[in-house]
Design an enzyme around this catalytic site. Structure first.
Site, PDB file in Angstrom:
ATOM      1  N   ASN A   1     -10.950  -2.428  -5.577  1.00 29.46           N
ATOM      2  CA  ASN A   1     -10.142  -1.538  -6.412  1.00 29.46           C
ATOM      3  C   ASN A   1     -10.768  -1.248  -7.785  1.00 29.46           C
ATOM      4  O   ASN A   1     -10.376  -0.286  -8.451  1.00 29.46           O
ATOM      5  CB  ASN A   1      -8.713  -2.085  -6.586  1.00 29.46           C
ATOM      6  CG  ASN A   1      -7.862  -1.985  -5.332  1.00 29.46           C
ATOM      7  OD1 ASN A   1      -7.029  -2.844  -5.060  1.00 29.46           O
ATOM      8  ND2 ASN A   1      -8.050  -0.922  -4.541  1.00 29.46           N
TER       9      ASN A   1
ATOM     10  N   ASP B   1       0.828  -1.210   0.000  1.00 30.59           N
ATOM     11  CA  ASP B   1       0.000   0.000   0.000  1.00 30.59           C
ATOM     12  C   ASP B   1       0.863   1.260   0.000  1.00 30.59           C
ATOM     13  O   ASP B   1       1.991   1.257   0.491  1.00 30.59           O
ATOM     14  CB  ASP B   1      -0.920  -0.027   1.241  1.00 30.59           C
ATOM     15  CG  ASP B   1      -2.110   0.903   1.092  1.00 30.59           C
ATOM     16  OD1 ASP B   1      -2.328   1.449  -0.003  1.00 30.59           O
ATOM     17  OD2 ASP B   1      -2.837   1.095   2.096  1.00 30.59           O
TER      18      ASP B   1
END
Ligand code: IPE
Ligand code: IPE
Ligand code: MG
Length: 248
Positions: A69, A21
């Site tokens: 996502n 991330d």
């Protein structure tokens, strides 16, 4: 000096999972667009995979794209898919050379056809490799994975292949994408976020969590070593008392 020497190779986690991330924030820090961050994250994937394989870690799972996502801007989603395609193509030689087997967890049916084809080809060509499994979580959701397993087990019950009484934790594990893969002992998340974001909900039940503020494109072998050393300094009690763990 490298921290590598401080790692006890006899007590390595067999399986490490990473939530990669912070690519977007890394890019803004450098005054660039988010895609630039993703592109630069690829070198961290390489570093981490090679670092793990060299140490003797047997399974490395990387969270590369979640079902959530898809909700990002279409330009970013497309760029991520293109990058994935390019990376698989470019890295196949290295995977073969390093004896690494590629696997995917997640719903591959919803990936762009070209990406799914390249992945399937890379999985087939690396299927007999033995040194380490590199597992990419793509279009992955931990909750969906459990729902899917429940449906598979229910179907087997309906067909009379499994009795309800025979359903236990092992049966559930065997019906997940990760069937046959031991649960991760160590979960790393970069970028300072402290959540699991729908990642390996069943498999992480007893993992040690390591959070670092480093953004994914800055994650190097040394950062990996830090996480492993931290892991090795923890006492994994599995419900017992500390005293019970002392073995003579
Ligand atoms: C991780 O970085 C990559 C993916 C989720 C595909 P992000 O893109 O989430 O970066 P931040 O969290 O916005 O900084
Ligand atoms: C988790 O990161 C998914 C991946 C690393 C692929 P996100 O950046 O999408 O997670 P949230 O949205 O911050 O929880
Ligand atoms: Mg993020």
């Amino acid at each position: 000096m490298s921290l590598k020497g401080n790692i006890d190779l006899t007590r390595l986690p067999e399986h490490i999972a990473i939530i990669m991330d912070g690519n977007g924030r890394w890019a803004s820090k450098h005054g660039k667009n988010r895609i630039f961050g993703h592109t630069n994250g690829v070198s961290s994937v390489r570093e981490t995979s090679e670092g793990c394989a060299e140490l003797g870690v047997k399974y490395l799972t990387l969270y590369a794209f979640s079902t959530e996502n898809w909700n990002r801007p279409i330009t970013e989603v497309s760029a991520l898919m293109t990058l994935l395609l390019k990376t698989i193509k470019a890295e196949l030689k290295t995977l073969l050379k390093n004896d690494i087997r590629l696997k995917v967890i997640g719903d591959m049916a919803k990936l762009p056809v070209g990406v799914a084809k390249e992945l399937t080809d890379a999985m087939q060509r690396t299927a007999n490799n033995k040194r380490m499994d590199l597992i990419l979580a793509l279009n992955y959701s931990g909750k969906s994975e459990i729902v899917r397993a429940v449906k598979e087990i229910a179907t087997k019950v309906q067909k009379g292949e499994v009795s309800i009484d025979a359903i236990n934790e092992q049966v559930v594990s065997d019906n997940l994408y990760t069937a046959g893969i031991p649960d991760p002992e160590l979960l790393i998340r970069t970028s300072g976020e402290k959540r699991v974001s729908n990642f390996m909900l069943w498999q992480l039940a007893y993992a040690e969590y390591f959070f670092t503020d480093v953004f994914w494109p800055d994650f190097t072998r040394e950062e990996l070593y830090k996480a492993i050393i931290d892991f090795q300094n923890r006492e994994r009690r599995f419900g017992k008392t500390s005293e019970q763990l002392v073995t003579k």
